[in-house]
Design an enzyme around this catalytic site. Structure first.
Site, PDB file in Angstrom:
ATOM      1  N   ASN A   1      34.626 -65.143  25.958  1.00 13.73           N
ATOM      2  CA  ASN A   1      35.775 -65.464  25.097  1.00 13.73           C
ATOM      3  C   ASN A   1      37.074 -64.765  25.498  1.00 13.73           C
ATOM      4  O   ASN A   1      38.154 -65.298  25.274  1.00 13.73           O
ATOM      5  CB  ASN A   1      35.437 -65.215  23.627  1.00 13.73           C
ATOM      6  CG  ASN A   1      34.894 -63.840  23.359  1.00 13.73           C
ATOM      7  OD1 ASN A   1      34.529 -63.103  24.280  1.00 13.73           O
ATOM      8  ND2 ASN A   1      34.832 -63.469  22.093  1.00 13.73           N
TER       9      ASN A   1
ATOM     10  N   GLU B   1      28.856 -54.255  21.819  1.00 11.27           N
ATOM     11  CA  GLU B   1      29.933 -54.914  21.072  1.00 11.27           C
ATOM     12  C   GLU B   1      29.399 -56.300  20.724  1.00 11.27           C
ATOM     13  O   GLU B   1      29.497 -57.220  21.529  1.00 11.27           O
ATOM     14  CB  GLU B   1      31.125 -55.022  22.035  1.00 11.27           C
ATOM     15  CG  GLU B   1      32.446 -55.027  21.385  1.00 11.27           C
ATOM     16  CD  GLU B   1      32.680 -53.772  20.604  1.00 11.27           C
ATOM     17  OE1 GLU B   1      32.476 -53.856  19.374  1.00 11.27           O
ATOM     18  OE2 GLU B   1      33.049 -52.744  21.183  1.00 11.27           O
TER      19      GLU B   1
ATOM     20  N   CYS C   1      34.586 -62.472  18.137  1.00 10.20           N
ATOM     21  CA  CYS C   1      33.481 -61.771  17.465  1.00 10.20           C
ATOM     22  C   CYS C   1      33.883 -61.184  16.111  1.00 10.20           C
ATOM     23  O   CYS C   1      33.083 -61.136  15.198  1.00 10.20           O
ATOM     24  CB  CYS C   1      32.933 -60.689  18.370  1.00 10.20           C
ATOM     25  SG  CYS C   1      34.207 -59.624  19.031  1.00 10.20           S
TER      26      CYS C   1
ATOM     27  N   GLU D   1      35.233 -49.332  21.618  1.00  8.15           N
ATOM     28  CA  GLU D   1      36.142 -49.618  22.719  1.00  8.15           C
ATOM     29  C   GLU D   1      37.551 -49.338  22.206  1.00  8.15           C
ATOM     30  O   GLU D   1      37.803 -49.404  21.004  1.00  8.15           O
ATOM     31  CB  GLU D   1      35.998 -51.084  23.159  1.00  8.15           C
ATOM     32  CG  GLU D   1      34.582 -51.340  23.650  1.00  8.15           C
ATOM     33  CD  GLU D   1      34.409 -52.600  24.468  1.00  8.15           C
ATOM     34  OE1 GLU D   1      34.584 -53.686  23.900  1.00  8.15           O
ATOM     35  OE2 GLU D   1      34.077 -52.485  25.659  1.00  8.15           O
TER      36      GLU D   1
END
Ligand SMILES: NC(=O)C1=CN([C@@H]2O[C@H](COP(=O)(O)OP(=O)(O)OC[C@H]3O[C@@H](n4cnc5c(N)ncnc54)[C@H](O)[C@@H]3O)[C@@H](O)[C@H]2O)C=CC1
Ligand SMILES: C[N+](C)(C)CCCC(=O)O
Length: 506
Positions: free
Chosen positions: A167, A264, A298, A478
């Site tokens: 993505n 993630e 997400c 992150e």
């Protein structure tokens, strides 16, 4: 590849063919070993084949990891400020080529050009940010009795593997490599097989900026190649972005040699809109929370809880604006929604809409395959963005990650009730709240079980701000300073200034 990038200004949808090798290690592009098992990579906007992707086997993965290890030995011995200088140069080159990289990203991913440019801007900002941090990495000095002392050193982990999703292909490669490289690690990056094209551009840019050969490598492939990477004894850490089931496998594989892991993963995030909100902003926020990158994000806030009193006016506005989103050729400046990643994924998302209808949800707009008028776009993977009303917490569309432009809307009455419902999920990536009541906003943020809570906005993720999940949405972070913790380790050095104790009396 440099030539391909240079040809971008004149490129339009349906034209580009990529023939360059997509693997990169030892400081250059590498031809696939066997040239067999080719998997086609498509241009989502047209459905046309863009290139072939040849998955790397064991020998190639070994080579990439060896080359990363050799580079790590040099890079980790450099001062943080020296690493920073190289990373700043890489950031500068990305910035200089931003429009061309963004175009290629659109051709491979299908998202709109306006969004892709933002992604590339976030990418170079990430390199700049961690370049800034590289020179600050330091340990502590600890005074001990008798003049003795200890100190800590912040050291790199070694070779880090990253497995990316489709993505945000280029941005994910930067979110993972920038903190890793700042800390002195080397990286082997495996992009998603659907978006094989742009990671190698980053590898070339790092090389041009002056990193040692082998510092950032790209191996192509899917689950098999990913498995080889996660099982490899020469790898110290795996950072993964993708689905929860794959994340669990990655953790299991990494456990065998006790590799560190950052996960993630997906989400089904709640967005709570109270009746005292500024409605115009709440409606815009709901669109931001659902329709960026065709809904393939997400952290999207796909469970939209709206306080009952404002439901009619909210729905009217949100539907009006959703219908006005221009879907089509992602390379056109006016397009705000491009094509989904694959035909199969489009069918899966449309399947979720059909199932929602069967389960009693009401489609207020969209949710259908969309075929643009222009002939070259007819094979593309488009759909109209969808708003679902009459949803209940037990419906599939409210429980499962759809990863497409589908917003599920539900009424609520009280804060206590909505918090309970919002938290009733195994995911915990993000959340959002719209209200003018500042006490309520912070109280709700405190009580939502998610790694991020957006107050009066949604999907704002600057590099300075940590990003990551609670519960099954993963762990580790992150972005932000904290990510240094996930790409480095502390060594304690204990220094005796006196004599060693005669403890054994001998
Ligand atoms: N959290 C997020 O940002 C993302 C969530 N997803 C969710 O996952 C669904 C499926 O999408 P996929 O691309 O199939 O996700 P996935 O989780 O299967 O793939 C993500 C990455 O993992 C790699 N991979 C797959 N199996 C592996 C294995 N056994 N060992 C090592 N690496 C492996 C893939 O090649 C890819 O690079 C989407 O519909 C969406 O719901 C997908 C992409 C990103
Ligand atoms: C950039 N942002 C915040 C919209 C999404 C990044 C997370 C992802 O990989 O889906």
């Amino acid at each position: 590849m440099a030539q391909l990038l240079e040809s971008m200004p004149s490129a339009s949808t349906g034209q580009v063919v990529v023939t360059d090798h997509l693997n990169f290690w030892g400081g250059c592009r590498v031809k696939p070993k066997d040239g067999i098992n080719a998997e086609p990579v498509h241009e989502p906007a047209t459905g046309r084949k863009l290139c072939d992707m040849f998955p790397c086997g064991k020998e190639e993965v070994d080579q990439a990891i060896q080359s990363a290890h050799a580079a790590y030995l040099k890079w980790s011995k450099m001062a943080g400020m020296e690493r920073a200088r190289v990373m700043l140069e890489a950031a500068r080159i990305i910035r200089e080529r931003r429009d061309n990289i963004a175009k290629l990203e659109v051709i491979n991913n299908g998202k709109s050009i306006t969004e892709a440019r933002v992604d590339i801007d976030v990418s170079w900002q990430t390199l700049e940010y961690y370049a800034g941090i590289a020179g600050t990495l330091a340990g502590q000095h600890i005074q001990l009795p008798g003049g003795s002392f200890a100190y800590t050193r912040r050291e790199a982990l070694g070779v880090c593997v990253s497995i990316g999703a489709w993505n945000y292909p280029f941005q994910i490669a930067c979110w993972k490599s920038a903190p890793a490289l700042a800390c002195g690690n080397a990286m082997v990056f495996k992009p998603s097989p659907f978006t094989a094209v742009t990671a190698v551009i980053l590898a070339e840019i790092y090389k041009e900026a002056g990193v040692p050969d082998g510092l950032f490598n790209v191996v192509q492939g899917g689950a098999e190649t990913g498995t080889l990477l996660c099982n490899h004894p020469g790898v110290a850490k795996v950072s993964f972005t993708g689905s929860v089931p794959t994340g669990k496998k990655i953790m299991e594989m990494s456990a065998k040699t006790v590799k560190q892991v950052t996960l993630e993963l997906g989400g089904k995030s709640p967005l709570i809109i109270f009746k005292d909100c500024e409605l115009e902003n709440a409606v815009r926020g709901a669109l931001m929370a659902n329709f960026l990158t065709q809904g393939e994000v997400c952290c999207n806030g796909t469970r939209v809880y709206v306080q009952r009193e404002i439901m009619p006016v909210f729905l009217e506005e949100v539907v009006k604006r959703t219908k006005a989103i221009s879907v089509g050729d992602p390379l056109l400046e006016n397009t705000r929604m491009g094509a989904l990643i694959t035909r199969q994924h489009l069918d899966k998302v449309l399947g979720f809409v059909s199932q929602a209808k069967t389960e009693g949800a009401k489609v207020l707009c969209g949710g259908e395959a969309f075929i643009p008028i222009e002939p070259k776009l007819k094979g593309g993977y488009y759909m109209s963005p969808c708003v679902l009303d009459n949803c209940t917490d037990d419906m599939t569309c409210v429980k499962e990650e759809i990863f497409g432009p589908v917003m599920s809307v539900m009424p609520f009455d009280t804060e206590e009730e909505v918090l309970k419902r919002a938290n009733n999920t195994t995911f915990g990536l993000a959340s959002g709240v719209f209200t003018r009541d500042i006490s309520r906003a912070h109280r709700v943020a405190e009580n939502l079980q998610a790694g991020t809570c957006f107050i009066n906005n949604y999907n704002i993720s600057p590099v300075e701000v940590p990003f990551g999940g609670y519960k099954q949405s993963g762990f580790g972070r992150e972005n932000g300073q904290v990510t240094i913790e996930y790409y480095s380790q502390l060594k304690t050095v204990v220094v005796e200034m006196g004599d060693v104790d005669d403890y054994f009396n001998c």
